[in-house]
Design a protein around this motif. Structure first.
Motif, PDB file in Angstrom:
ATOM      1  N   ARG C 118     -10.078   6.350   5.005  1.00  0.00           N
ATOM      2  CA  ARG C 118      -9.308   5.954   3.823  1.00  0.00           C
ATOM      3  C   ARG C 118      -9.759   6.700   2.580  1.00  0.00           C
ATOM      4  N   ASP C 119     -11.050   6.838   2.409  1.00  0.00           N
ATOM      5  CA  ASP C 119     -11.522   7.483   1.183  1.00  0.00           C
ATOM      6  C   ASP C 119     -11.212   8.983   1.173  1.00  0.00           C
ATOM      7  N   GLN C 120     -11.040   9.554   2.364  1.00  0.00           N
ATOM      8  CA  GLN C 120     -10.628  10.965   2.422  1.00  0.00           C
ATOM      9  C   GLN C 120      -9.129  11.117   2.133  1.00  0.00           C
ATOM     10  N   LEU C 121      -8.378  10.115   2.557  1.00  0.00           N
ATOM     11  CA  LEU C 121      -6.927  10.160   2.342  1.00  0.00           C
ATOM     12  C   LEU C 121      -6.554   9.882   0.881  1.00  0.00           C
ATOM     13  N   GLU C 122      -7.360   9.039   0.266  1.00  0.00           N
ATOM     14  CA  GLU C 122      -7.013   8.477  -1.052  1.00  0.00           C
ATOM     15  C   GLU C 122      -6.581   9.532  -2.095  1.00  0.00           C
ATOM     16  N   PRO C 123      -7.295  10.641  -2.244  1.00  0.00           N
ATOM     17  CA  PRO C 123      -6.879  11.609  -3.283  1.00  0.00           C
ATOM     18  C   PRO C 123      -5.497  12.222  -3.019  1.00  0.00           C
ATOM     19  N   HIS C 124      -4.975  12.038  -1.827  1.00  0.00           N
ATOM     20  CA  HIS C 124      -3.684  12.632  -1.486  1.00  0.00           C
ATOM     21  C   HIS C 124      -2.544  11.618  -1.521  1.00  0.00           C
ATOM     22  N   LEU C 125      -2.854  10.413  -2.012  1.00  0.00           N
ATOM     23  CA  LEU C 125      -1.822   9.370  -2.101  1.00  0.00           C
ATOM     24  C   LEU C 125      -1.330   9.244  -3.548  1.00  0.00           C
ATOM     25  N   HIS C 126      -0.004   9.077  -3.722  1.00  0.00           N
ATOM     26  CA  HIS C 126       0.587   8.913  -5.049  1.00  0.00           C
ATOM     27  C   HIS C 126       1.445   7.661  -5.043  1.00  0.00           C
ATOM     28  N   SER C 127       1.150   6.752  -5.957  1.00  0.00           N
ATOM     29  CA  SER C 127       1.956   5.526  -6.074  1.00  0.00           C
ATOM     30  C   SER C 127       2.037   5.160  -7.543  1.00  0.00           C
ATOM     31  N   LEU C 128       2.803   4.120  -7.837  1.00  0.00           N
ATOM     32  CA  LEU C 128       3.049   3.725  -9.224  1.00  0.00           C
ATOM     33  C   LEU C 128       2.571   2.294  -9.432  1.00  0.00           C
ATOM     34  N   PRO C 129       1.370   2.110  -9.937  1.00  0.00           N
ATOM     35  CA  PRO C 129       0.836   0.741 -10.111  1.00  0.00           C
ATOM     36  C   PRO C 129       1.758  -0.147 -10.944  1.00  0.00           C
ATOM     37  N   ASP C 130       2.466   0.437 -11.910  1.00  0.00           N
ATOM     38  CA  ASP C 130       3.332  -0.387 -12.773  1.00  0.00           C
ATOM     39  C   ASP C 130       4.693  -0.671 -12.137  1.00  0.00           C
ATOM     40  N   GLN C 131       5.045   0.037 -11.114  1.00  0.00           N
ATOM     41  CA  GLN C 131       6.309  -0.196 -10.394  1.00  0.00           C
ATOM     42  C   GLN C 131       5.972  -0.300  -8.911  1.00  0.00           C
ATOM     43  N   PRO C 132       5.344  -1.423  -8.520  1.00  0.00           N
ATOM     44  CA  PRO C 132       4.706  -1.500  -7.195  1.00  0.00           C
ATOM     45  C   PRO C 132       5.663  -1.374  -6.016  1.00  0.00           C
ATOM     46  N   GLU C 133       6.969  -1.525  -6.246  1.00  0.00           N
ATOM     47  CA  GLU C 133       7.884  -1.460  -5.108  1.00  0.00           C
ATOM     48  C   GLU C 133       8.498  -0.076  -4.907  1.00  0.00           C
ATOM     49  N   LEU C 134       8.274   0.823  -5.852  1.00  0.00           N
ATOM     50  CA  LEU C 134       8.970   2.116  -5.813  1.00  0.00           C
ATOM     51  C   LEU C 134       8.063   3.247  -5.342  1.00  0.00           C
ATOM     52  N   VAL C 135       8.674   4.175  -4.627  1.00  0.00           N
ATOM     53  CA  VAL C 135       7.985   5.382  -4.159  1.00  0.00           C
ATOM     54  C   VAL C 135       8.197   6.485  -5.200  1.00  0.00           C
ATOM     55  N   PRO C 136       7.151   7.084  -5.706  1.00  0.00           N
ATOM     56  CA  PRO C 136       7.364   8.156  -6.689  1.00  0.00           C
ATOM     57  C   PRO C 136       7.775   9.476  -6.012  1.00  0.00           C
ATOM     58  N   TYR C 137       8.364  10.357  -6.841  1.00  0.00           N
ATOM     59  CA  TYR C 137       8.709  11.708  -6.390  1.00  0.00           C
ATOM     60  C   TYR C 137       7.696  12.669  -6.984  1.00  0.00           C
ATOM     61  N   ARG C 138       6.987  13.379  -6.086  1.00  0.00           N
ATOM     62  CA  ARG C 138       5.985  14.326  -6.570  1.00  0.00           C
ATOM     63  C   ARG C 138       6.131  15.657  -5.835  1.00  0.00           C
ATOM     64  N   THR C 139       5.738  16.721  -6.529  1.00  0.00           N
ATOM     65  CA  THR C 139       5.788  18.064  -5.928  1.00  0.00           C
ATOM     66  C   THR C 139       4.530  18.825  -6.313  1.00  0.00           C
ATOM     67  N   SER C 140       4.226  19.838  -5.570  1.00  0.00           N
ATOM     68  CA  SER C 140       3.151  20.759  -5.960  1.00  0.00           C
ATOM     69  C   SER C 140       3.587  22.171  -5.591  1.00  0.00           C
ATOM     70  N   TYR C 141       4.454  22.699  -6.439  1.00  0.00           N
ATOM     71  CA  TYR C 141       5.054  23.987  -6.111  1.00  0.00           C
ATOM     72  C   TYR C 141       4.103  25.156  -6.287  1.00  0.00           C
ATOM     73  N   TYR C 142       3.262  25.075  -7.282  1.00  0.00           N
ATOM     74  CA  TYR C 142       2.554  26.296  -7.660  1.00  0.00           C
ATOM     75  C   TYR C 142       1.044  26.198  -7.428  1.00  0.00           C
ATOM     76  N   GLU C 143       0.618  25.154  -6.687  1.00  0.00           N
ATOM     77  CA  GLU C 143      -0.763  25.051  -6.256  1.00  0.00           C
ATOM     78  C   GLU C 143      -0.725  24.497  -4.839  1.00  0.00           C
ATOM     79  N   LYS C 144      -1.378  25.143  -3.942  1.00  0.00           N
ATOM     80  CA  LYS C 144      -1.357  24.716  -2.538  1.00  0.00           C
ATOM     81  C   LYS C 144      -2.031  23.355  -2.430  1.00  0.00           C
ATOM     82  N   ASN C 145      -1.320  22.383  -1.876  1.00  0.00           N
ATOM     83  CA  ASN C 145      -1.836  21.023  -1.818  1.00  0.00           C
ATOM     84  C   ASN C 145      -0.950  20.252  -0.858  1.00  0.00           C
ATOM     85  N   TRP C 146      -1.398  19.107  -0.468  1.00  0.00           N
ATOM     86  CA  TRP C 146      -0.539  18.220   0.329  1.00  0.00           C
ATOM     87  C   TRP C 146      -0.703  16.795  -0.173  1.00  0.00           C
ATOM     88  N   GLY C 147       0.275  15.955   0.098  1.00  0.00           N
ATOM     89  CA  GLY C 147       0.170  14.579  -0.374  1.00  0.00           C
ATOM     90  C   GLY C 147       1.293  13.721   0.163  1.00  0.00           C
TER      91      GLY C 147
END
Lengths: 450, 450, 450
Positions: C118-147
């Motif tokens: 879990r602690d290895q996965l954590e930096p690659h997770l994106h969520s919205l604490p203020d909107q707990p039911e919604l999935v955010p939209y995120r991209t990383s076009y110009y830096e190699k990354n995954w999430g």
């Protein structure tokens, strides 16, 4: 009046917080007291003595321009030196005495030493029937004449004479003297501050301007942060001094991005800013906006061709963007050009508030800059330069990131950070910080115009 | 309406006070009465007779431009002469008679002399069903046609015919006639006043304009003061006359600093000034400001391309700054272009007020001038030229001295005395007086643009 | 909202009445539904599949620009293809699944297939604490990354792991894909409509823009009346797509007389038009005036450099007059860039109103033209050309005749029919009709600028 403890200095990073202003209030008034008794004129020892005192505060460069030099339409006049002047009765009682108040002799009076009847003396006496207790200030620079100024009360009690009348003055070839302090910034563009030093014992007009200009010079010279724009402070005789400076500094005209004449800034009235004729100098923008931001009571006026040396700086030839800061405008207070304009007429607190406002405007002006976008086809790729958040989609419009976009989008070589601030609402310091980062990334380049 | 006795003429120094205006009111209306019966058209004897009468008041130069002359996109038309025109029953009773009112014949009608049934006559009759008592004014200048104008009431009572119909008219090669009066000023720059002379028995449109223009010419010609700007008054047939004038005077375009078409200025409505298309002529500035100063009720309108000869003067080619002064605008009163526009429809008082306002604007325009400062580096030394008080320090800002400073400070070759007046609040006559003194001292030079 | 039956289409002659709009509302939403599940990104198969669907509606030209192409300051990126992505527990239960919603994978994520605590996965997770039911939209076009993006609720219930984490994605040399539809008008000048096609399952941002642009293209392509200005509609990936288009079409810049970015135009908010930076394009004039005429609730905003692809079109180099039409502006609704921006968040009625307004503005823009008067010296003789009533004197100012005079009077090569409409109050269609007649008579000539 803005009370000193409430002054909001949080945004003044250069020098606004460098000194306790309460002390400065006392020091400003003390300097006026020291200069008050000196008999100044457009030329001569009074001006030199004054500049010598100022030199103990700031590293003034003293200029001497020889009598007879052609300065545009004018000629540098002779030096005037007045050692004594009086009207005595024949018993040797001094009825009017230059040593009591140097206003008593008409400025630039020719020498005289004779005995006169009352009716012979009368054409040479100047008083104010409507202000019977005050001595007027009079000069005759460009027509050879002599005269005495006295209160209407004194005049009425002079008696019938005969009188012994003596003015121990001389007009000799010498020079016109002025002082100059240049605090160099990163660019050769500069802000011009000017104040006149030719008036004798008049406190508001213009020991107030002299003391504020001197302490502004101290603040700027003491600042550990290098200025962006240079600041030049000139201490000059009114009119002929300003014209002399203009004639000798034509190569500087194009560098002057804004400026200010300081005159009559110590009385109890609110501040009055008179815009430059062009109305587009940095000080034209920043002084009004800083007075508003600091919640200092003030009035704004459009340029008119009557006033102080802004008349010369704004004349059609030089056409410099130099405005004028006063409190109660000249001629609009009864003490103007009389012995009523004395040390009690001004206060350290008012001088200090003026100093603070001018310092704030000069500082804010440092941030008014203009750039040109070097990569203007679409937005440049900020991400690969480390200037943009790596992960997109987030709705957080950070000020620093917005400042980058605004600077790129509007830097067309004509639109200044002040204009972009006005349009975007972003603080000018953030816009300048963004501009610095974009300059480092070779995406923006500063242009000469402010 | 402004009553004549209250007229403030104090600032009108050229001609505003040269005559008693009450007399002028009567004279203006008398001239209209004299001209009313004449059958005018765009060419022919009616125009010549009209100009001959005007020549008894002012020294008109009469121009004759031959039929067939090419004038831009147009050709000078033939002369039309109508000696008689009537519709009779077969007993010789005149039912419609040109001699009663020359409006009865359609302007520029071709000749006819024949017997017609009612249904044959009908297409050639013009009346106004909504204004059954009035005879309309109709013309057919550019298509050969004939017709009669009559009231709806007359038309209804004509009977079934047959009728004898005769128009004793001719179209012959001759010329287009116009008159011109030039009052020369000190400069070749000029103000152009134009009024149309082609309408037959219509009082407001445009005997009113003709009479006001004639008496304006008299006032100007009688003035003992030489004008600064020349004033040219042209009496021309509408449209084709204005285009003829424009085609023949291309070399004058650049000299015209302002102008005015006078049309429909005698009815009881308030004055209406329609700006020139450019909107920047001297009259565009001075007529509105003089109407306000004189407290004369008026309305201002922007330019539109429908109206009087300002359409031609303001067309894109010449693009002259010529506006139009009316009272109730054309087409906005029911009597417009009908027999209701008769001598009772206008009054001498209204004509006189118009004359006074136009004279004031023309006079004020004489003071609208532009200069360039020849000694623009700092203020020139006025003292040694006797232009400045010798003893300084006095707080008295004399108007004459202020006017010198304002003229020096703003005379950049583009800013006029009118602009400086608006900015300084100083009377324009004082600014011109200052300009004269500065010109004498070779400190200012007049430039061509007003 | 404007209800469809009340829509005033009377002045829309090209295409405003060509279809029943109720049907269009359903069709617009149906297209959004069809496109919703596709996993779009700035490059790759999702974009191609989207353009293929649009091609069944309009004849799109598809452009492929190779990876690595230099486009101004940018480089065309690799294609991204994502076949699957999930987080599983070790029992193979999918906890987060790309197949449920393609927002779950961060756009442009690199491939991964591994087991993580879990602690290895954590930096690659994106969520919205203020909107707990919604999935955010995120991209990383110009830096190699995954999430992975997931709701806060999901994140809280993930458990401690370990997890199997797999993203089956590839980055390969390929191309950037965009579609283009050109409806040719009589002139080569054109209106540019742009909409971004790079967002995955987000309905308002920007399936709304895509569907409105598609149906606008259908309306225009179906119109039997030839357009005056060409209309170009581009379907491009945001930012890099717009920059690619700009880099490849520099020869078109001078032809673009106005334009519009369509983004977020289906939500329930009122329309928001953000002006182009220049603010002087035809759409800058006509879209606000058409929204007012149609009584559609809307807000106008000045340009700012944050937003959609108007940022690129309005950048200082191209400096195109391209504004942006939205409903609730981006970032100002909580569903923005989250799974809350789904098909229920937009409605066919809102899409349809947007379409109608844009179509009206595009149509009105066809009438914004600029001419130069070829016979500018006085009015040309309209009568002999059959353009003016033969019998004069009548007071009837017919619109068609007035339109001729206004066009002649103001066609100076800079003043458009829109300007003349604003000044005269005459309908722009009548002014254009007059211009056509005057062009036929060789009295006016169209100039390139709108």
């Amino acid at each position: 009046m803005m009370t000193t403890p409430d002054v909001d200095t949080s945004e003044n990073v250069l020098f606004g917080r460098s000194r306790k202003l309460d002390d400065t209030a006392d020091e400003l008034h003390a300097l006026c007291r020291q200069l008050y008794p000196i008999c100044r004129s457009i030329t001569g020892p009074g001006v030199r003595e004054t500049l010598e005192i100022l030199s103990s505060h700031i590293p003034l460069e003293i200029h001497e321009v020889p009598t007879g030099s052609q300065i545009f339409d004018w000629t540098v006049p002779e030096e005037w030196c007045c050692k004594d002047a009086f009207i005595e009765d024949l018993d040797g009682n001094r009825l009017v005495d230059f040593n009591v108040n140097c206003l008593h002799v008409m400025g630039y009076s020719t020498a005289i030493d004779t005995q006169l009847e009352r009716d012979q003396l009368e054409p040479h006496l100047h008083s104010l029937p409507d202000q019977p207790e005050l001595v007027p200030y009079r000069t005759s620079y460009y027509e050879k004449n002599w005269g005495f100024c006295l209160s209407e009360q004194q005049r009425n009690s002079l008696g019938e004479g005969p009188f012994r009348v003596k003015i121990d003055s001389s007009h000799t070839a010498g020079s016109l003297t002025y002082g100059e302090l240049l605090i160099e910034g990163k660019t050769k563009q500069e802000i011009l501050i000017s104040t006149h030093i030719c008036h004798p014992s008049l406190a508001n007009d213009n020991l107030s301007g002299i003391s504020v200009a001197t302490y502004l010079g101290r603040l700027l010279a003491d600042s550990r942060t290098k200025l962006h724009y240079s600041v030049r402070i000139v201490f000059i005789p009114a009119t002929v001094g300003a014209i002399t400076w203009l004639a000798r500094n034509r190569d500087l005209y194009d560098n002057i991005v804004g400026g200010l004449v300081l005159s009559g800034v110590g009385d109890s009235g609110p501040l009055t800013y008179k815009r430059s004729r062009r109305g587009d100098g940095v000080i034209d923008h920043t002084l009004p906006s800083e007075m508003s931001r600091l919640d200092v009571e003030h009035e704004l006026r459009d340029y008119s061709p009557y006033g102080y040396d802004e008349r010369q700086f704004c004349s059609l030839g030089p056409n410099l963007p130099v405005g004028c800061l006063m409190r109660t405008p000249f001629g609009e207070y009864p003490e103007y050009h009389t012995s009523g304009d004395n040390l009690d007429f001004i206060s350290g607190e008012q001088l200090c508030e003026t100093l603070f406002v001018v310092a704030a405007a000069v500082e804010y002006s440092q941030y008014v800059r203009t750039y040109i976008n070097l990569e203007p086809n679409g937005e440049p790729q900020l991400g690969r330069r480390g200037l943009y958040a790596a992960i997109g989609g987030d709705n957080d419009q950070k000020t620093s990131q917005m400042a980058l976009l605004w600077m790129l989008s509007f830097s067309d070589g004509k639109t200044s950070t002040h204009d972009i601030h006005a349009r975007s609402g972003l603080p000018i310091v953030d816009l300048c910080a963004a501009a610095d980062r974009l300059e480092d990334a070779e995406l923006l380049s500063a242009v000469a115009a402010p």
